[in-house]
Design a protein around this motif. Sequence first.
Motif, short mmCIF file in Angstrom:
data_model
loop_
_atom_site.label_atom_id
_atom_site.label_comp_id
_atom_site.label_asym_id
_atom_site.label_seq_id
_atom_site.Cartn_x
_atom_site.Cartn_y
_atom_site.Cartn_z
N GLU A 54 0.85 -1.07 -0.10
CA GLU A 54 0.07 -0.06 0.00
C GLU A 54 0.73 1.34 0.05
O GLU A 54 0.62 2.36 -0.63
N ASP A 55 1.97 1.19 0.89
CA ASP A 55 2.64 2.40 0.85
C ASP A 55 3.67 2.55 -0.45
O ASP A 55 3.69 3.56 -0.76
N VAL A 56 4.01 1.45 -1.15
CA VAL A 56 4.53 1.45 -2.36
C VAL A 56 3.71 2.10 -3.46
O VAL A 56 4.07 3.00 -4.16
N GLN A 92 14.10 0.14 -2.02
CA GLN A 92 14.03 0.92 -0.95
C GLN A 92 13.57 -0.08 0.21
O GLN A 92 13.83 0.30 1.33
N HIS A 93 12.68 -0.93 -0.10
CA HIS A 93 12.17 -2.05 0.82
C HIS A 93 12.93 -3.34 0.80
O HIS A 93 12.37 -4.22 1.00
N ARG A 94 14.38 -3.38 0.32
CA ARG A 94 14.88 -4.55 0.01
C ARG A 94 14.97 -5.57 1.30
O ARG A 94 14.92 -6.57 1.25
N ARG A 95 15.18 -4.82 2.56
CA ARG A 95 15.28 -5.74 3.67
C ARG A 95 13.93 -6.40 4.04
O ARG A 95 13.78 -7.65 4.22
N ASN A 98 13.97 -9.17 1.57
CA ASN A 98 14.57 -10.41 1.61
C ASN A 98 14.05 -11.20 3.00
O ASN A 98 14.22 -12.37 2.80
N ARG A 99 13.42 -10.35 3.80
CA ARG A 99 12.95 -11.43 4.93
C ARG A 99 11.70 -12.04 4.54
O ARG A 99 11.77 -13.16 5.14
N ARG A 100 10.92 -11.61 3.78
CA ARG A 100 9.77 -12.22 3.27
C ARG A 100 10.18 -13.70 2.48
O ARG A 100 9.73 -14.77 2.69
#
Length: 200
Positions: A54-56, A92-95, A98-100
């Motif tokens: 949603e933020d994206v 910018q949300h790579r972390r 990667n966690r997902r």
Amino acid sequence: MVSARALPDGSALDDSALIDGSTAEPELFALLFDRHADEIYRYAARRLGPEPAEDVVAEVFLIAFRTRRNYDRSRRDARPWLYGIATNVISQHRRTENRRNKAMARLAAERPTQFDEGGSIDRITAAGMQPRLAKILVTLSAAERNLLLLVAWADLSYEEAAVALGIPVGTVRSRLHRVRAKVRRALGGVDPFGLEPSHG
């Protein structure tokens, strides 16, 4: 420039005309949002999950609105441009991504891959494949992952992916060929994305 007053609902306007018209009549840009926001959301949600997606979407369309004067008006379909912005925002949300992917990859170790009755590796179920794909996606570089998912999940042609990523179409073809080979090797010969060399 096409007047928004001639076509108040914007239904007959292509994306380029909407963007062009929105420089004088900013409310026209809402029609572009209505046309493409759901698709961008689905792509972002597959990569990051529903809440970050949603933020994206909000950020993608804010950036698109602010930079709309730079849009290449010869491109009637804004999807590659929007996916290019989305790719940068997602990076910018790579972390989070990667966690997902790592969480999904853990499922691959816990859950056996499901085959059809004949044991054919070509018939792996989508549910069984997803954790294995996540495990592979973690091993790809950001550039490889972005290209693969733009073609496989966003269904962009090679040319559209080149526009989205700002790279030559020849680079798209060669890079995608290498990525597909990696994925196929990791999955014992299966191409879960069904990407044909002639796509694009």
